[in-house]
Design an enzyme around this catalytic site. Structure first.
Site, mmCIF file in Angstrom:
data_model
loop_
_atom_site.group_PDB
_atom_site.id
_atom_site.type_symbol
_atom_site.label_atom_id
_atom_site.label_comp_id
_atom_site.label_asym_id
_atom_site.label_seq_id
_atom_site.Cartn_x
_atom_site.Cartn_y
_atom_site.Cartn_z
ATOM 1 N N TYR A 177 6.937 -5.010 -4.157
ATOM 2 C CA TYR A 177 5.865 -5.242 -5.148
ATOM 3 C C TYR A 177 6.270 -6.403 -6.168
ATOM 4 O O TYR A 177 4.992 -7.153 -6.480
ATOM 5 C CB TYR A 177 5.729 -3.813 -6.090
ATOM 6 C CG TYR A 177 5.345 -2.701 -5.601
ATOM 7 C CD1 TYR A 177 4.047 -2.830 -4.834
ATOM 8 C CD2 TYR A 177 5.797 -1.592 -5.955
ATOM 9 C CE1 TYR A 177 3.652 -1.675 -3.963
ATOM 10 C CE2 TYR A 177 5.418 -0.371 -5.357
ATOM 11 C CZ TYR A 177 4.288 -0.416 -4.308
ATOM 12 O OH TYR A 177 3.813 0.567 -3.555
ATOM 13 N N VAL A 223 4.378 4.210 4.567
ATOM 14 C CA VAL A 223 4.783 3.880 6.098
ATOM 15 C C VAL A 223 5.807 4.685 6.709
ATOM 16 O O VAL A 223 6.877 4.805 6.195
ATOM 17 C CB VAL A 223 5.048 2.346 6.016
ATOM 18 C CG1 VAL A 223 5.440 2.018 7.538
ATOM 19 C CG2 VAL A 223 3.952 1.359 5.547
#
Length: 150
Positions: A132, A88
Site C-alpha cells: 500500500y 490474491v
C-alpha cells in the site's frame, strides 16, 4: 494472462474460497460466520450491499484474486469507496495481481465520483503495508476500531 472484471453471482463460490483462505492467513478462520449463499444474496440480490472485482486466470478460468468494496458516506468528505478486502490466492502472489486489482478499484472509485478510498490493514501484515505504501497511502494513527456483533 490475468484479466480483471466485475464479479458475478457465479463467481461467489470461488470468491468465498478466497475469503476462507484469507481468514486462515490472518489466523482467524474460526471467526468466519458468513456463507457463500449469504454472500451471493448480499452481493447480487435485489439490494446489493457490495461490489466485487475479480482477477481471472485465462488459462484455467479460475478466480485467483478479488477486491470487494462498498460505498460509504463521510460527513466530512462525502461519498467514499470502502475497500473491504483485496485477496490474491497464495499461488498467484508476487505477480502483480494485487496491483491490478487495486488499480481497477481506484478506477471504479473515480468512475463513481467518490472523493477517495478507505480500507484497513493489520499492523503486523508488513507485506500488505509495503504494498500500500507504493500507492502513497496515508496511514491513520489515533483511531480505534469498534465493533458490535449480533
Amino acid at each position: 494472462m490475468i484479466s480483471i472484471r466485475p464479479g458475478t453471482r457465479t463467481d461467489i463460490p470461488q470468491a468465498f474460497d478466497l475469503v476462507t483462505e484469507l481468514a486462515v492467513y490472518e489466523l482467524a478462520a474460526d471467526q468466519v460466520s458468513n456463507t457463500a449463499e449469504q454472500m451471493a444474496e448480499d452481493g447480487f440480490g435485489p439490494n446489493p450491499l457490495f461490489g466485487m472485482l475479480v482477477a481471472e486466470d485465462s488459462e484455467s478460468q479460475k478466480i485467483v484474486g478479488m477486491a470487494l468494496y462498498y460505498f460509504r458516506y463521510s460527513t466530512w468528505k462525502g461519498k467514499r469507496l470502502y475497500l473491504e478486502d483485496i485477496i490474491v490466492t497464495e499461488a498467484f502472489r508476487g505477480y502483480g495481481i494485487g496491483k491490478l486489482l487495486l488499480d481497477a478499484t481506484i478506477e471504479m472509485a473515480h468512475e463513481t465520483k467518490c472523493t477517495g478510498m478507505m480500507w484497513q490493514v493489520l499492523d503486523w501484515n508488513q507485506p500488505a503495508i509495503g504494498f500500500y505504501q507504493q500507492f502513497g497511502t496515508r496511514f491513520d494513527n489515533g483511531w480505534t476500531n469498534c465493533h458490535l456483533d449480533f
